[in-house]
Design a protein around this motif. Structure first.
Motif, short mmCIF file in Angstrom:
data_model
loop_
_atom_site.label_atom_id
_atom_site.label_comp_id
_atom_site.label_asym_id
_atom_site.label_seq_id
_atom_site.Cartn_x
_atom_site.Cartn_y
_atom_site.Cartn_z
N VAL A 1 4.42 10.26 6.43
CA VAL A 1 4.47 8.92 5.82
C VAL A 1 3.06 8.36 5.66
O VAL A 1 2.75 7.69 4.67
CB VAL A 1 5.37 7.97 6.64
N SER A 2 2.18 8.65 6.60
CA SER A 2 0.82 8.13 6.49
C SER A 2 0.06 8.73 5.31
O SER A 2 -0.89 8.14 4.81
CB SER A 2 0.04 8.38 7.79
N LEU A 3 0.48 9.90 4.86
CA LEU A 3 -0.16 10.49 3.69
C LEU A 3 0.15 9.73 2.40
O LEU A 3 -0.53 9.90 1.39
CB LEU A 3 0.27 11.95 3.54
N LEU A 4 1.16 8.88 2.43
CA LEU A 4 1.53 8.10 1.25
C LEU A 4 0.74 6.80 1.11
O LEU A 4 0.79 6.16 0.06
CB LEU A 4 3.02 7.74 1.31
N ILE A 5 0.03 6.39 2.14
CA ILE A 5 -0.67 5.11 2.12
C ILE A 5 -1.82 5.18 1.12
O ILE A 5 -2.66 6.08 1.17
CB ILE A 5 -1.19 4.75 3.52
N ARG A 6 -1.82 4.20 0.22
CA ARG A 6 -2.88 4.10 -0.77
C ARG A 6 -4.03 3.27 -0.21
O ARG A 6 -3.81 2.36 0.59
CB ARG A 6 -2.36 3.42 -2.03
N ARG B 1 0.80 -1.22 0.00
CA ARG B 1 0.00 0.00 0.00
C ARG B 1 0.83 1.27 0.00
O ARG B 1 0.29 2.37 0.11
CB ARG B 1 -0.92 -0.01 1.22
N LEU B 2 2.15 1.14 -0.12
CA LEU B 2 3.03 2.31 -0.15
C LEU B 2 3.75 2.37 -1.48
O LEU B 2 3.96 1.36 -2.14
CB LEU B 2 4.05 2.22 0.99
N PRO B 3 4.15 3.56 -1.90
CA PRO B 3 4.92 3.68 -3.16
C PRO B 3 6.34 3.13 -2.99
O PRO B 3 6.62 2.41 -2.04
CB PRO B 3 4.92 5.19 -3.43
N ALA B 4 7.22 3.49 -3.86
CA ALA B 4 8.59 2.97 -3.86
C ALA B 4 9.31 3.25 -2.54
O ALA B 4 9.03 4.25 -1.85
CB ALA B 4 9.36 3.60 -5.01
N ARG B 5 10.23 2.36 -2.21
CA ARG B 5 10.98 2.48 -0.95
C ARG B 5 11.71 3.82 -0.84
O ARG B 5 11.75 4.43 0.22
CB ARG B 5 12.01 1.36 -0.85
N ARG B 6 12.26 4.25 -1.94
CA ARG B 6 13.01 5.50 -1.96
C ARG B 6 12.12 6.68 -1.58
O ARG B 6 12.52 7.58 -0.83
CB ARG B 6 13.58 5.69 -3.35
N THR B 7 10.91 6.67 -2.07
CA THR B 7 9.96 7.74 -1.76
C THR B 7 9.58 7.73 -0.29
O THR B 7 9.51 8.78 0.36
CB THR B 7 8.70 7.59 -2.63
#
Length: 89
Positions: free
Chosen positions: A72-77, A26-32
């Motif tokens: 970081v929680s804003l990145l959760i899809r 549910r998260l984008p790439a590790r680097r992001t």
């Protein structure tokens, strides 16, 4: 301030790693995610340092980690669900 910022970045990276381990799909790439955690922690450390002052190092780091967690929680899809068409469409 330097020690606060460095400890906040390390804790932001740890927070990002935990988020990647617990929500891998549910998260984008590790680097992001790592970049967002680290930058959120630096922003949080500078914000908390300016709000609380120089005598509250522990509270500054805790506030920085909380702000990093929010960023970081804003990145959760959302979970992928199959979308169904309505009868009107």
């Amino acid at each position: 301030m330097i020690v606060e910022a460095l400890s906040a970045v390390v804790l932001g990276a740890v927070l990002s790693w935990v988020a990647l381990r617990s929500l891998p799909g549910r998260l984008p790439a590790r680097r992001t995610v790592f970049g967002t955690g680290a930058l959120g922690a630096v922003f949080g450390a500078s914000l908390m340092h300016s709000v609380l002052g120089k005598d509250h190092a522990a509270a500054t780091v805790v506030g920085a980690v909380l702000i990093a967690a929010v960023t970081v929680s804003l990145l959760i899809r959302p979970r992928s669900r199959r979308l169904s068409r309505s009868a009107a469409a």
